[in-house]
Design a protein around this motif. Structure first.
Motif, PDB file in Angstrom:
ATOM      1  N   ALA A   1       0.815  -1.214   0.000  1.00  0.00           N
ATOM      2  CA  ALA A   1       0.000   0.000   0.000  1.00  0.00           C
ATOM      3  C   ALA A   1       0.852   1.270   0.000  1.00  0.00           C
ATOM      4  N   LYS A   2       1.994   1.222   0.690  1.00  0.00           N
ATOM      5  CA  LYS A   2       2.804   2.427   0.895  1.00  0.00           C
ATOM      6  C   LYS A   2       3.877   2.658  -0.173  1.00  0.00           C
ATOM      7  N   ASN A   3       4.419   1.583  -0.736  1.00  0.00           N
ATOM      8  CA  ASN A   3       5.557   1.740  -1.650  1.00  0.00           C
ATOM      9  C   ASN A   3       5.262   2.526  -2.921  1.00  0.00           C
ATOM     10  N   PRO A   4       4.107   2.331  -3.570  1.00  0.00           N
ATOM     11  CA  PRO A   4       3.871   3.063  -4.821  1.00  0.00           C
ATOM     12  C   PRO A   4       3.940   4.580  -4.672  1.00  0.00           C
ATOM     13  N   THR A   5       3.283   5.108  -3.645  1.00  0.00           N
ATOM     14  CA  THR A   5       3.295   6.556  -3.423  1.00  0.00           C
ATOM     15  C   THR A   5       4.700   7.043  -3.107  1.00  0.00           C
ATOM     16  N   ALA A   6       5.413   6.294  -2.266  1.00  0.00           N
ATOM     17  CA  ALA A   6       6.773   6.698  -1.892  1.00  0.00           C
ATOM     18  C   ALA A   6       7.693   6.712  -3.107  1.00  0.00           C
ATOM     19  N   LEU A   7       7.552   5.718  -3.996  1.00  0.00           N
ATOM     20  CA  LEU A   7       8.406   5.661  -5.180  1.00  0.00           C
ATOM     21  C   LEU A   7       8.140   6.857  -6.096  1.00  0.00           C
ATOM     22  N   LYS A   8       6.866   7.189  -6.285  1.00  0.00           N
ATOM     23  CA  LYS A   8       6.534   8.345  -7.117  1.00  0.00           C
ATOM     24  C   LYS A   8       7.110   9.630  -6.527  1.00  0.00           C
ATOM     25  N   GLN A   9       7.061   9.752  -5.220  1.00  0.00           N
ATOM     26  CA  GLN A   9       7.593  10.948  -4.564  1.00  0.00           C
ATOM     27  C   GLN A   9       9.109  11.022  -4.686  1.00  0.00           C
TER      28      GLN A   9
END
Length: 359
Positions: free
Chosen positions: A281-289
Motif C-alpha cells: 500500500a505504501k511503496n507506490p506513493t513513496a516511489l513516485k515521490q
C-alpha cells in the motif's frame, strides 16, 4: 472476515465465538514476556509487525498474555537478538534470520537467499512444503522456534553514488548489504559492509560507503537515503521475498497453555500478512515521490544480473560441498522453487506482464 473479528474468535479456538472469551480469560494465567527487536521504532513497518503481533495476543487473551516489544538496542543490539533468545535473556525476538548467516549460512533460508523465492512462494514452502519442518530442526538446536512474522516482498537494489553500467563498476564498491548477498557480491569485487539501518544515512553522507540497500521506497524515503545518494537501482535480487521471523524460546513456548500457543501462532500469522499488505500500500506513493524529487531510477543491466546469478550459484555449490545442513535444506528449497517458478511463469507472470502494459 475482518482481522479483529478473526482474532477475537481465534482467542477461543474459533468455534466458540467471541462471547465465550471472558470465561477463558478468567481461567487463564497472567503471563508477561519481553521481545527484543532488531529494528528501530522509526520503521513502523518492520518494527511495527512485532507490535501488531503483541497487540493481537493481548486482545485475544483479554490482556492476560502481554508481550512487551523493545526496539533494537533497548535490551540488546539488533544483531544480538538470536543469542538473546537462545540464552534465555528474553522470551522472544523479532528479526531477519539472514543476519545470522555468519553462525551458519543455513539460517538465511528462514529469510532470503539471493535469487530465491518470493513472499508467496516462501509461504507455500513453509506451510505446505518442508520449510517449517527444516527450519524447526535447524533452530531447535539453539532452543528457538522461528515463526514467520512479516515479509517485505521483492526489495529494491539500493542506493548508489554512481551508475552501475557494467560488472566492472562493482569492483571496489563499498556497499552496505545484509545477509548472504554480501558473500555473492564479494566474488565480483564488492566490499560488503554490515551496518545497522540507523547508521546507513551518515555512512552514505560521509562517503564511508559508496552504496547501500535497505528495503524499498517507503522505508528508504523515511530514512532519507535520496538526500545522500542519487541513483536508485532495482530489483533487489538478493531479497525476492525476505521473511521476518518471531523467535520464541522453545522451553517458554512449551510451558504456555495450548490456547496461548495457538493465539501466538495466529497473531504472528496476521502480522505476517499485514506487513506485506502495508508495504504494497505504501511503496507506490513513496516511489513516485522519490522520483519526483529527483531520484534517478535505474534497472540493473542484464549482464550485471547474469554475473551475480552465476556467482550466487557458485557460492551455493561451494557451501553445499562443505556444509551438509545447508545442502539438505538447499536441495529441498531449490526443488520446490523450480516448481513454483514454472507455475508462476505460466499464470501469475503472464497475467502481470499483460496488465503492466495494458492501457
Amino acid at each position: 472476515m475482518e482481522r479483529r473479528s478473526f482474532l477475537k474468535k481465534a482467542g477461543v479456538g474459533l468455534a466458540a465465538g467471541a462471547v465465550a472469551m471472558p470465561a477463558i480469560a478468567q481461567n487463564a494465567p497472567t503471563i508477561k514476556w519481553r521481545l527484543a527487536s532488531s529494528f528501530p521504532k522509526s520503521l513502523d513497518t518492520i518494527y511495527g509487525a512485532a507490535e501488531t503481533m503483541a497487540k493481537n495476543v493481548s486482545e485475544a487473551t483479554g490482556g492476560k498474555f502481554q508481550i512487551q516489544v523493545f526496539a533494537g538496542g533497548e535490551i540488546v543490539p539488533g544483531p544480538a537478538v538470536f543469542d538473546a533468545v537462545k540464552d534465555g535473556t528474553v522470551e522472544m525476538g523479532h528479526t531477519a534470520s539472514y543476519y545470522f548467516f555468519g553462525k551458519d549460512p543455513s539460517y538465511a533460508f528462514d529469510c532470503a537467499i539471493p535469487f530465491g523465492m518470493t513472499n508467496r512462494q516462501l509461504d507455500a514452502w513453509f506451510r505446505h512444503g518442508n520449510g517449517s519442518k527444516l527450519m524447526g530442526e535447524l533452530f531447535g538446536k539453539s532452543n528457538i522456534i522461528p515463526i514467520p512474522c512479516g515479509n517485505t516482498g521483492v526489495q529494491m537494489g539500493g542506493w548508489f553514488n554512481k551508475e552501475i553500467k557494467t560488472v566492472a563498476d562493482l569492483k571496489g564498491l563499498k556497499m552496505r548489504i545484509g545477509g548472504y548477498a554480501g558473500a555473492v557480491l564479494s566474488k565480483l569485487g564488492v566490499v560488503p559492509q554490515q551496518i545497522p539501518g540507523g547508521d546507513i544515512y551518515p555512512s552514505l553522507e560521509k562517503g564511508t560507503i559508496d552504496a547501500a540497500e535497505w528495503v524499498g521506497p517507503y522505508d528508504d524515503q523515511k530514512l532519507g537515503f535520496n538526500k545522500v545518494a542519487k541513483f536508485y537501482y532495482y530489483p533487489g535480487w538478493w531479497e525476492g521475498g525476505p521473511q521476518l521471523s518471531a523467535y520464541v524460546d522453545a522451553k517458554k513456548f512449551a510451558a504456555l497453555p495450548k490456547e496461548y500457543q495457538s493465539i501466538l501462532m495466529l497473531a504472528c500469522s496476521d502480522a505476517h500478512v499485514d506487513m506485506m499488505a502495508k508495504y504494497d500500500a505504501k511503496n507506490p506513493t513513496a516511489l513516485k515521490q522519490l522520483v519526483g524529487s529527483g531520484t534517478q531510477l535505474r534497472q540493473f543491466p542484464k549482464p550485471v544480473m547474469d554475473a551475480c546469478y552465476k556467482a550466487a550459484m557458485e557460492l551455493y555449490a561451494e557451501t553445499s560441498a562443505k556444509n551438509p545442513e545447508f545442502k539438505k535444506i538447499y536441495d529441498d528449497y531449490k526443488k520446490f522453487m523450480a516448481d513454483q517458478n514454472l507455475w508462476f511463469r505460466i499464470a501469475e507472470g503472464s497475467y502481470a506482464n499483460y496488465m503492466y502494459g495494458a492501457k
